[in-house]
Motif scaffolding. Structure first.
Motif, PDB file in Angstrom:
ATOM      1  N   TYR A 199       0.856  -1.190   0.000  1.00  0.00           N
ATOM      2  CA  TYR A 199       0.000   0.000   0.000  1.00  0.00           C
ATOM      3  C   TYR A 199       0.884   1.229   0.000  1.00  0.00           C
ATOM      4  N   LYS A 200       0.756   2.040  -1.033  1.00  0.00           N
ATOM      5  CA  LYS A 200       1.538   3.264  -1.157  1.00  0.00           C
ATOM      6  C   LYS A 200       0.662   4.444  -0.763  1.00  0.00           C
ATOM      7  N   GLY A 201       0.998   5.046   0.360  1.00  0.00           N
ATOM      8  CA  GLY A 201       0.167   6.148   0.797  1.00  0.00           C
ATOM      9  C   GLY A 201       0.485   6.560   2.218  1.00  0.00           C
TER      10      GLY A 201
ATOM     11  N   VAL B 227       5.569   3.048   1.753  1.00  0.00           N
ATOM     12  CA  VAL B 227       5.063   1.916   0.963  1.00  0.00           C
ATOM     13  C   VAL B 227       5.023   0.741   1.934  1.00  0.00           C
ATOM     14  N   PHE B 228       3.823   0.351   2.334  1.00  0.00           N
ATOM     15  CA  PHE B 228       3.653  -0.616   3.424  1.00  0.00           C
ATOM     16  C   PHE B 228       3.235  -1.984   2.891  1.00  0.00           C
ATOM     17  N   LYS B 229       3.807  -3.007   3.483  1.00  0.00           N
ATOM     18  CA  LYS B 229       3.283  -4.354   3.288  1.00  0.00           C
ATOM     19  C   LYS B 229       2.593  -4.764   4.578  1.00  0.00           C
TER      20      LYS B 229
ATOM     21  N   THR C 293      -2.509   0.487  11.374  1.00  0.00           N
ATOM     22  CA  THR C 293      -3.665   1.150  10.758  1.00  0.00           C
ATOM     23  C   THR C 293      -3.869   0.667   9.330  1.00  0.00           C
ATOM     24  N   VAL C 294      -2.791   0.548   8.577  1.00  0.00           N
ATOM     25  CA  VAL C 294      -2.882   0.043   7.206  1.00  0.00           C
ATOM     26  C   VAL C 294      -3.343  -1.405   7.216  1.00  0.00           C
TER      27      VAL C 294
ATOM     28  N   LYS D 151      -3.461   0.752  -3.449  1.00  0.00           N
ATOM     29  CA  LYS D 151      -2.949  -0.589  -3.233  1.00  0.00           C
ATOM     30  C   LYS D 151      -2.240  -1.059  -4.491  1.00  0.00           C
ATOM     31  N   LEU D 152      -1.020  -1.520  -4.338  1.00  0.00           N
ATOM     32  CA  LEU D 152      -0.220  -2.024  -5.445  1.00  0.00           C
ATOM     33  C   LEU D 152      -0.138  -3.537  -5.305  1.00  0.00           C
TER      34      LEU D 152
END
Length: 476
Positions: free
Chosen positions: A339-341, A389-391, A397-398, A426-427
């Motif tokens: 997730y990029k944000g 950029v989260f996995k 929270t993500v 979402k990527l």
């Protein structure tokens, strides 16, 4: 000139007699590498603790590449830069200076210090007093002076009545350091305290206690714990030498010797020239020192030339990074969605939408600054934001709002910022652009530049490896 420099500084001897005992493993750009030099580097970098051990043949190729880069640095005259000269001299001198000092000289300085201490102590010897101290300012009023005096008398009377000195010192003494140790000051020698203190202290024998008396700092009551003469030098020399070593005695002696040599030369030599001569002398007599100095020299050149040709070049070349990523995008595929944000936390529900409106038309790398200047321009923090950029597993929270995975951390909201929100995209498989995996892209781009650079050096400079001599490495 470059060849002469290498030969004069590092002793790359080519005489026939030397060649027989130390044959040439390789020649890089006309500069021979004797077997002893190769073995020094090979054994140092290929020891028991190394995971990816190399054979001599494998290491020879790596060492040739290393020498090629050094040759390129010398061709660009990087060894003439003042910054290089200063840094090399610093590293070299750290190795050379200690060799100018013998253990006997250090021991001699220890003996001199001991003799000075014995003279300072004199026949009075050492004492180990404990005291109870009550502070009295020199500006105290007569009333304050009388009050402190009465308190000192009261403490003394308590001691006379059988109170424990150490316990009373911990309770009432205003010398915090000694009070914590029951009043114990430690071993003292003459002229380390006020004359008023020493006069009383040296009049006491072990077990004696003084009446309250006044020094410029206040009232003291002394209990003498012990007296002695200084132990013989042989008993103390190891402790003195160890203390001197920790204080840099060798550096001080070396500095004194250097200045003496410069003074004796009467302007014919500088300190740098003295160090050059010392380094050359050591290198000629000690192969380990010779190759260690050479390692510093060549290593600094390698760092500078590699930084210019590969590391810094790749790190600053954003167009090159972007082009590399575009050509190798499949190499950066993820095995799980990202997730990029931003995950953000606000106090006011209206700020959920305000945050989105603030960044929705901006490039991702400008979001942080836009949010800071809009919502947190001063010491008042209006929103809290985590950008990246989260996995799954990177951000609670993500995890909860994007990946729909709840865990204990996700429920622990900050009561000052109770409203959680996310904004981004979402990527599923690939990064959005090269900046999402910039560190990996730069590393890969550097590897490519490194390969291209080495290939060009191989074309520019001749490399000859003597396979027969290489087979004898560590086997003679």
């Amino acid at each position: 000139m470059k060849r002469f420099l290498l030969i004069s500084v590092f002793g790359l001897f080519t005489a026939a007699g030397f060649a027989q005992s130390d044959p040439i493993v390789m020649t890089v750009n006309g500069v021979p590498v004797p077997r002893s030099e190769f073995e020094y580097s090979f054994n140092k970098n290929n020891g028991d603790g190394v995971i990816d051990k190399k054979t001599a043949e494998e290491y020879a190729e790596l060492y040739a590449n290393y020498k090629l880069k050094v040759a390129a640095a010398l061709e660009e005259r990087l060894d003439t830069l003042s910054s290089f000269k200063e840094e090399f001299a610093m590293y070299r001198d750290q190795q050379v200076r200690p060799t100018m000092v013998t253990d006997a000289e250090v021991l001699s300085e220890a003996r001199k210090a001991y003799d000075r201490t014995v003279e300072a102590i004199g026949p009075k010897g050492l004492i180990q007093p404990a005291h109870i101290f009550l502070r009295l300012s020199t500006k105290a009023t007569p009333e304050e002076q009388e009050r402190v005096k009465q308190r000192a008398d009261s403490v003394y009377n308590a001691l006379q009545a059988g109170a424990d000195f150490a316990e009373l010192a911990k309770a009432v003494s205003q010398d915090a350091r000694s009070a914590a140790r029951g009043g114990l000051i430690g071993w003292m020698q003459p002229n380390q305290a006020y004359p008023e203190f020493e006069e009383v202290a040296y009049s006491l024998q072990p077990g004696d206690m003084s009446h309250p008396f006044l020094s410029p700092d206040g009232y003291h009551i002394i209990l003498m714990k012990a007296r002695k003469q200084l132990e013989p030098f042989e008993e103390l020399k190891e402790a003195i030498v160890r203390s001197f070593e920790q204080q840099g005695i060798r550096e001080a002696i070396a500095e004194q010797k250097l200045r003496q040599q410069v003074d004796e030369a009467k302007g014919a030599l500088t300190m740098e020239q003295v160090m050059d001569r010392r380094a050359d002398s050591l290198a000629a007599a000690d192969p380990e020192m010779k190759y260690l100095i050479q390692e510093y020299h060549d290593g600094l050149l390698l760092y500078e030339i590699s930084n210019r040709e590969v590391w810094e070049r790749a790190a600053k070349d954003e167009a090159g990074q972007q082009a590399w990523f575009a050509a190798h995008k499949k190499d950066y595929a993820w095995t799980e969605p990202h997730y990029k944000g931003i995950a953000y936390h606000v106090k006011d529900k209206a700020d959920v939408k305000a945050v989105r409106n603030c960044v929705k038309n901006l490039p991702f790398d400008q979001w942080a600054e836009a949010l800071r200047t809009t919502f947190n321009p001063d010491s008042v923090i209006r929103i809290r934001v985590e950008k990246g950029v989260f996995k799954q597993g990177d951000n609670p929270t993500v995890d909860r709002m994007v990946f729909k995975v709840a865990h204990p951390e996700a429920a622990a909201s900050n009561p000052d910022y109770p409203i959680d929100a996310v904004y981004g995209k979402k990527l599923k498989k690939y990064p959005d652009d090269y900046t999402d995996v910039r560190a990996q892209v730069i590393a890969d781009y550097q590897d490519q530049l490194e390969q291209e650079w080495v290939a060009s050096l191989r074309r520019r400079y001749p490399v000859q490896i003597n396979q027969e001599v290489l087979k004898t490495v560590n086997q003679h």
